[in-house]
Design an enzyme around this catalytic site. Structure first.
Site, mmCIF file in Angstrom:
data_model
loop_
_atom_site.group_PDB
_atom_site.id
_atom_site.type_symbol
_atom_site.label_atom_id
_atom_site.label_comp_id
_atom_site.label_asym_id
_atom_site.label_seq_id
_atom_site.Cartn_x
_atom_site.Cartn_y
_atom_site.Cartn_z
ATOM 1 N N SER A 170 0.841 -1.176 -0.008
ATOM 2 C CA SER A 170 0.270 0.406 -0.076
ATOM 3 C C SER A 170 0.189 0.630 -0.272
ATOM 4 C CB SER A 170 -0.854 0.331 1.300
ATOM 5 O OG SER A 170 -1.514 1.500 1.551
ATOM 6 N N TYR B 277 -2.458 -1.052 10.562
ATOM 7 C CA TYR B 277 -2.200 -1.111 8.582
ATOM 8 C C TYR B 277 -1.050 -0.896 8.327
ATOM 9 C CZ TYR B 277 -3.560 -1.842 3.921
ATOM 10 O OH TYR B 277 -3.783 -1.560 2.485
#
Length: 250
Positions: free
Chosen positions: A140, A154
Site C-alpha cells: 500500500s 495497517y
C-alpha cells in the site's frame, strides 16, 4: 508468459478484479479465500466468459499457516507448474492505538504481515523447486510513512511487507536466481476494504485501478506505485515531507 497464477484473497475487491483481468488475458487461475461461495460465483463467471481457461478454487484462511503450505502445494500438484503467486489477502480493520481496539490492530498486523510471510515462504518453496516463478506482494502507498488513527497498524504492517519483499529479492539476487519479485503499492483504489471511506483524495474506481496493478505485474516491475498518476508524485512527497504534512492522508 506467466500462464498459471495463484491469487489469495480472491473472493472480493482487488483480488476478484485481478482474477477477472488475468482471465481476460487467458491465464489459468488458482483462487483461494475464506468465502468459498463467492469464489464459486466468480469461477462460474470466468469460465462462462473465458471457456479456454482453467479455474481452480480452494478455501483458505491465510492466518492458518499450515493450511497456506498445504493449499499452495495442492495447487502445484493440480496445475503441475505455478508461474506466479500474488500475495493479496489482507485486512484493514483497526483503530488508534490505546483506544481499546488492540484485537483488531493485532489481527490486521497478523493478516497483513505474518500471514503474508507464510504465503511468501510457501510460494518460494515451490519456485525454488521449479527454479522459476514470479512472487508478487500487494502492499500500500501508506507503507511509505507512519500513518495516524485507524491506519497506524495497517500502514506499519504494509511497510513490513515492503521490506520483506525487498529482503527476498536481495536473497534471490545473491543467489543469481531466475525467480522474480514485485511489490505493488496501490494508492486509493475503491474496494470492499474501503467502501465506507468518504471524501478520500484521488480515489480510483476498482476496474481502472486494478488495470494499472495488472499492467505493473505483467511488466514484473520490482516496485510500482499504482495508478502511476498521481501516486508516483505522492510517493515522492511522502518520503520527503514533514510528518505533520502527511496527516491528512490518515
Amino acid at each position: 508468459m506467466r500462464k498459471t497464477i495463484i491469487i489469495t484473497g480472491a473472493s472480493s475487491g482487488l483480488g476478484a478484479e485481478m482474477a477477472r483481468q488475468f482471465a481476460a488475458l487467458g491465464r489459468n487461475l488458482g483462487l483461494c479465500a475464506r468465502r468459498t461461495e463467492r469464489l464459486e460465483t466468480l469461477k462460474q463467471e470466468l469460465e462462462t466468459q473465458y471457456p479456454s481457461i482453467k479455474v481452480s478454487l480452494k478455501a483458505l484462511d491465510v492466518n492458518d499457516h499450515d493450511a497456506v503450505f498445504r493449499v499452495f502445494g495442492e495447487f502445484k500438484q493440480e496445475f503441475g507448474h505455478i508461474d506466479r503467486i500474488i500475495v493479496n489477502a489482507g485486512m484493514g480493520k483497526g483503530g488508534p492505538l490505546g483506544t481499546g481496539l488492540f484485537k483488531y490492530n493485532k489481527l490486521t498486523a497478523e493478516t497483513n504481515y505474518i500471514a503474508a510471510l507464510a504465503q511468501c515462504e510457501a510460494a518460494l518453496e515451490i519456485f525454488y523447486e521449479q527454479q522459476s516463478g514470479h512472487l508478487v506482494t500487494i502492499a500500500s502507498i501508506s507503507a511509505l510513512r507512519g500513518m495516524p488513527r485507524a491506519l497506524t497498524a495497517y500502514a506499519s504492517s504494509k511497510a513490513a511487507l515492503v521490506n520483506l519483499t525487498e529482503g527476498i529479492r536481495a536473497d534471490l539476487m545473491r543467489q543469481n536466481s531466475p525467480i522474480k519479485t514485485s511489490c505493488i503499492l496501490p494508492g486509493f483504489i475503491r474496494s470492499e476494504i474501503n467502501e465506507k471511506v468518504k471524501n478520500t483524495p484521488f480515489m480510483c474506481d476498482t476496474v481502472p485501478g486494478v488495470r494499472s496493478m495488472v499492467r505493473a505485474i505483467e511488466k514484473e516491475k520490482v516496485q510500482a506505485y499504482v495508478p502511476s498518476w498521481p501516486w508516483i508524485l505522492v510517493a515522492f512527497l511522502l518520503k520527503r515531507l514533514p510528518l505533520k504534512q502527511t496527516l491528512k492522508l490518515g
